[in-house]
Each structure stands twice: as structure tokens, then as C-alpha cells.
Enzyme design. Sequence first.
Site, PDB file in Angstrom:
ATOM      1  N   CYS A 102      32.465 -25.706 -36.471  1.00 10.68           N
ATOM      2  CA  CYS A 102      31.513 -26.475 -37.296  1.00 10.68           C
ATOM      3  C   CYS A 102      32.153 -27.251 -38.435  1.00 10.68           C
ATOM      4  CB  CYS A 102      30.461 -25.528 -37.860  1.00 10.68           C
ATOM      5  SG  CYS A 102      29.509 -24.728 -36.559  1.00 10.68           S
TER       6      CYS A 102
HETATM    7  N1  LIG Z   1      29.614 -21.310 -32.871  1.00  5.87           N
HETATM    8  C1  LIG Z   1      28.919 -21.483 -33.983  1.00  5.87           C
HETATM    9  O1  LIG Z   1      29.108 -20.745 -34.952  1.00  5.87           O
HETATM   10  C2  LIG Z   1      27.845 -22.558 -34.095  1.00  5.87           C
HETATM   11  C3  LIG Z   1      26.911 -22.463 -35.136  1.00  5.87           C
HETATM   12  C4  LIG Z   1      25.915 -23.413 -35.231  1.00  5.87           C
HETATM   13  C5  LIG Z   1      25.888 -24.467 -34.343  1.00  5.87           C
HETATM   14  N2  LIG Z   1      26.823 -24.572 -33.356  1.00  5.87           N
HETATM   15  C6  LIG Z   1      26.716 -25.697 -32.437  1.00  5.87           C
HETATM   16  O2  LIG Z   1      26.171 -25.235 -31.203  1.00  5.87           O
HETATM   17  C7  LIG Z   1      26.739 -25.956 -30.102  1.00  5.87           C
HETATM   18  C8  LIG Z   1      27.349 -24.991 -29.113  1.00  5.87           C
HETATM   19  O3  LIG Z   1      28.414 -24.303 -29.755  1.00  5.87           O
HETATM   20  P1  LIG Z   1      29.016 -22.933 -29.230  1.00  5.87           P
HETATM   21  O4  LIG Z   1      29.859 -22.406 -30.322  1.00  5.87           O
HETATM   22  O5  LIG Z   1      27.934 -22.073 -28.639  1.00  5.87           O
HETATM   23  O6  LIG Z   1      29.938 -23.465 -28.020  1.00  5.87           O
HETATM   24  P2  LIG Z   1      30.676 -22.550 -26.924  1.00  5.87           P
HETATM   25  O7  LIG Z   1      31.880 -23.316 -26.531  1.00  5.87           O
HETATM   26  O8  LIG Z   1      30.792 -21.152 -27.386  1.00  5.87           O
HETATM   27  O9  LIG Z   1      29.642 -22.540 -25.709  1.00  5.87           O
HETATM   28  C9  LIG Z   1      29.275 -23.670 -25.030  1.00  5.87           C
HETATM   29  C10 LIG Z   1      28.979 -23.293 -23.579  1.00  5.87           C
HETATM   30  O10 LIG Z   1      28.487 -24.473 -22.929  1.00  5.87           O
HETATM   31  C11 LIG Z   1      29.032 -24.525 -21.613  1.00  5.87           C
HETATM   32  N3  LIG Z   1      28.939 -25.899 -21.138  1.00  5.87           N
HETATM   33  C12 LIG Z   1      29.705 -26.958 -21.426  1.00  5.87           C
HETATM   34  N4  LIG Z   1      29.225 -28.065 -20.817  1.00  5.87           N
HETATM   35  C13 LIG Z   1      28.126 -27.690 -20.141  1.00  5.87           C
HETATM   36  C14 LIG Z   1      27.187 -28.376 -19.331  1.00  5.87           C
HETATM   37  N5  LIG Z   1      27.296 -29.679 -19.098  1.00  5.87           N
HETATM   38  N6  LIG Z   1      26.166 -27.664 -18.805  1.00  5.87           N
HETATM   39  C15 LIG Z   1      26.064 -26.330 -19.030  1.00  5.87           C
HETATM   40  N7  LIG Z   1      26.907 -25.639 -19.792  1.00  5.87           N
HETATM   41  C16 LIG Z   1      27.927 -26.304 -20.349  1.00  5.87           C
HETATM   42  C17 LIG Z   1      30.434 -23.981 -21.784  1.00  5.87           C
HETATM   43  O11 LIG Z   1      30.961 -23.540 -20.560  1.00  5.87           O
HETATM   44  C18 LIG Z   1      30.210 -22.852 -22.783  1.00  5.87           C
HETATM   45  O12 LIG Z   1      29.909 -21.633 -22.135  1.00  5.87           O
HETATM   46  C19 LIG Z   1      27.731 -26.940 -30.726  1.00  5.87           C
HETATM   47  O13 LIG Z   1      27.089 -28.164 -30.948  1.00  5.87           O
HETATM   48  C20 LIG Z   1      28.055 -26.305 -32.062  1.00  5.87           C
HETATM   49  O14 LIG Z   1      28.444 -27.254 -33.028  1.00  5.87           O
HETATM   50  C21 LIG Z   1      27.784 -23.612 -33.200  1.00  5.87           C
END
Ligand SMILES: NC(=O)c1ccc[n+]([C@@H]2O[C@H](COP(=O)([O-])OP(=O)(O)OC[C@H]3O[C@@H](n4cnc5c(N)ncnc54)[C@H](O)[C@@H]3O)[C@@H](O)[C@H]2O)c1
Length: 451
Positions: free
Chosen positions: A285
Amino acid sequence: MLTVQNVITDEDVVAKALKEKVEKHEARIGVIGLGYVGLPLAVEKGKVGFPVTGFDINPARVDRVNAADNYIGDVKDEDLKDVVQSGLLIATTDFSRLAECDVIIICVPTPLTITRDPDISYMQASTEEIRKYLRPGQIITLESTTYPGTTEQVILPLLEKTGLKVGRDFFLAFSPERVDPGNKRFSTKNTSKVVGGMTPTCLEIAYSLYTQTISNVVPVSSPAAAELTKVFENTYRAVNIAMVNELMMLCDRMGIDIWEVVEAAGTKPFGIQTFYPGPGVGGHCIPIDPFYLTWKAREYDFHTRFIELAGEINVEVSYYVINKVVRALNSVNKSLKDAKIFVLGVAYKKDIDDMRESPALKIIELLRKQGASITYHDPYIPVIEPHGGSMLHLESVPLTDEVLANSDAVLILTDHTAVDYERVVDKAKLVVDTRNATKNVLSNREKIAKI
Ligand SMILES: NC(=O)c1ccc[n+]([C@@H]2O[C@H](COP(=O)([O-])OP(=O)(O)OC[C@H]3O[C@@H](n4cnc5c(N)ncnc54)[C@H](O)[C@@H]3O)[C@@H](O)[C@H]2O)c1
């Protein structure tokens, strides 16, 4: 604060039916992207009785969910087991099953490209899949962090290509995820959630959806307002961390202890929030999201100077850490070249297993470039594998007295709670502490160099 007006009437048959399904927990919820955000969300919805289908392009993740084999620290093993074994959560790579879902929540990554522009390709790919199976009576909410305007300018036009109309046939909203991995006090359930709908009907359904599992839902007037709220929150952190990092570098020259100053300032009961210095910022983030806004602002001939400056300082601080190590070694007549540096903690923050964008990666690479030999220990990161722009490949070694004693310096980059810092200082020749992890260590303090 905006309140949610009841705008759905008996004539709005599609909207009414969907809202009722949501309120009775009969709506099937599809979660796209089963990562740090998506898996806890899927489990939370399953726990209150919603049938949930998780979608991911990574078959290994799908198999692990279906086997109730947990891989996200914030999810309790027994919760995952409960929802999988009761049949409430299933995972699949088959996106045609989106057609079965009444609610679809997008939680895919939103990284930066190599030129530091937003990479919205994951969101676009997910929306393409949804478009193929879109039918009347579905609500789509986007939770991935992004720049203001994405829901309206990127997602909506793709979905309306089907000929279906938003607010009448299908519904669309943005609701940013605020999860703080490793936070024991605030989880998905007790963290208030902002939501903005494309139309008043979209907002009413999305609001109803989120109030089923979250204690406080905060409606705003548009998806763009919700998108900017999230980017603002992360920019606020990036800027304040940069400010304290800058002060830390000044304090070093002035011979003042920044940690003492920060703690003292934090005793003021109003008008200040405590941020701590450190070796740089990491995670999915803070180093990334503000630059989504910088990119969008350029379209309006606007330069987000605070964001740029914060980014510069938060990178500079990693170079400052190298300098600190060099000075600490100098004090015992050692040079960085050929020095054995033992890095303690490489995750981007304490007590989590995530090392995306961790400043440790850059610091290790810089130390190696100057001829130091590096070993590391992190109870949460058994191996550092090449990823993103980093080609590092290292394995965590056990934290033994021998490893500590045989290193020229121990460099604490992440202050995991499980480590016994008293013992670290006792056995090490020299400790460079970038997190004030050794603050309660009383003996051998002459060995410690704090940033
Ligand atoms: N990790 C955090 O602390 C956090 C907090 C708030 C917001 N976010 C936001 O949430 C979003 C997701 O982050 P995250 O940390 O969960 O990511 P992550 O990498 O942990 O998980 C993302 C998942 O999406 C899958 N993926 C990718 N492309 C795909 C597709 N086309 N169809 C289906 N699945 C797909 C990946 O294989 C993975 O399992 C981002 O925008 C991030 O900025 C993250």
C-alpha cells in the site's frame, strides 16, 4: 455525513429482489482474488451464512482454499475449516461460475508498472470476466485500491458494453479495503468501511451488503470519493512517516535521540499522531497507492508535491541506513567491504509474513554491492525469492548464539516480537537498530547504534 436514503421502490423489481437476498444472506457472493484482502473477506462472509465462491487465477491457491489449508495470517485456521467443511466457501479457477453469483467483489492486485504508473491490468482482466457472465440482478463492488475515477471510467464502460444498464439491471460500487495485516485489535469486522455507489440504488444495495458483516459502514456520495478516501489514508501515512524519517536524519547530525522526541511528542493528548522512523516503507500500500493519485493528478495539470517528496525521503532513508552501518563498523575499525552482516527481520513490518516492497530488499542489495556478506533470520520469511525488480535469493538461518557472535554487525530491520533482543545484544559484537527494538535492553548498550 451522507445517510442512505431508501430509494428502492416496489417498481424496482430487480434491485428489491437483490437487496432482499442480501438481507436474508441468500445471495451468493463471488470474491475475485484470494489474497491478503480476498480470503479474509470470503471467510467473513461465509461465517455469517452467505454461500461464497472464491475465484483466483492461481490454481495452487484455489486448491489450498478447497483443502482448508490456510495461507493468510489474518485468517483463523478453524474459521477457514468451518466455512469450507460446511460447504459455504468453495474456490475455483472457472470464471463461468460468476454467473451463479449475485454479488461479485473484486480484490485483485493494483501494483505499479516498471515506470511507476498504475497497473490496472488485473482489474481490467477481472472486469472482462465479469462482463462475459453479467446478468440482471448482480452487484459488483471493487475493493482494490485505485485512483479516483476508476470505477466510473474503467469498470462501468466495460460492463455497460453488455447493453445492461447500471442502477437498473446491475449495480456497481467502490468500497476500499482497510485491512491492516497483523493488527490484533482491528480486523475486517470492526474496521469501519467507506462505500460509494454509481447510483443511489447501487449505494443502498452495497450499504446493505456491507452492514451484514461490518459494524460501521460509511456511505459517501460517489465511487470517486470512496476511491480518493483510501488513497488519502495511505498518503497521510506515507507523508507522516517521511516527515519523521527526515527528522530522524537531522537528529542524527544534532546528536538528539529521535525515539525519545517521538515518544515525548506523543504524550500530547491532541493534535498529534505518533509515527515512528524506520529503514523505509514497504508493503502493497504505502509505497504504491499515493502514486496512483500522482499519475491521475497529472491529467489535471497538477503535481502532488507532498507525495513526491515523501517518496524521495522514504527511499533516501534506506541509503542512510547503509551509512549508519558503515559508521558503526568504523567505530570498531572495520570496513563494510568483507564485513559479515546478519540481518534480523526482512518482512516489511513486524509480525507478518509479507515482504512485498520491503525496504530490507534494497538495503541487502546495497550492502552486498559494497562487498558485505549477508545472512538473515526472519521467523516469518523462510526464504527470499526473486520477485518484482529484486533478484535476491537467500534462505533464513536459525538465530543461534554462534551466528550472532560470528557476525561483524547485526542489523535489525524488522522488530518481530518473537525475537529475544536481550540475547541478541548480549551475543552480538555490534547492533544497528533501525526500529528501536532494543529499547528495553539494559545491559551492553554501548554495542547498539540506533538510527
Ligand atoms: N494487503 C493489504 O494489506 C491491503 C490492504 C488494503 C487494500 N489492499 C488492496 O487490495 C488489493 C488486493 O491486495 P492483496 O494484498 O489482497 O493482493 P494479493 O496479491 O495478496 O492477492 C491478490 C490475489 O489475486 C489473484 N489474482 C490476480 N489476478 C487475478 C485475476 N485476473 N482474477 C482472479 N484472481 C486474480 C492473485 O493470484 C492473488 O491470489 C490491492 O489493490 C491492494 O492495494 C491491500
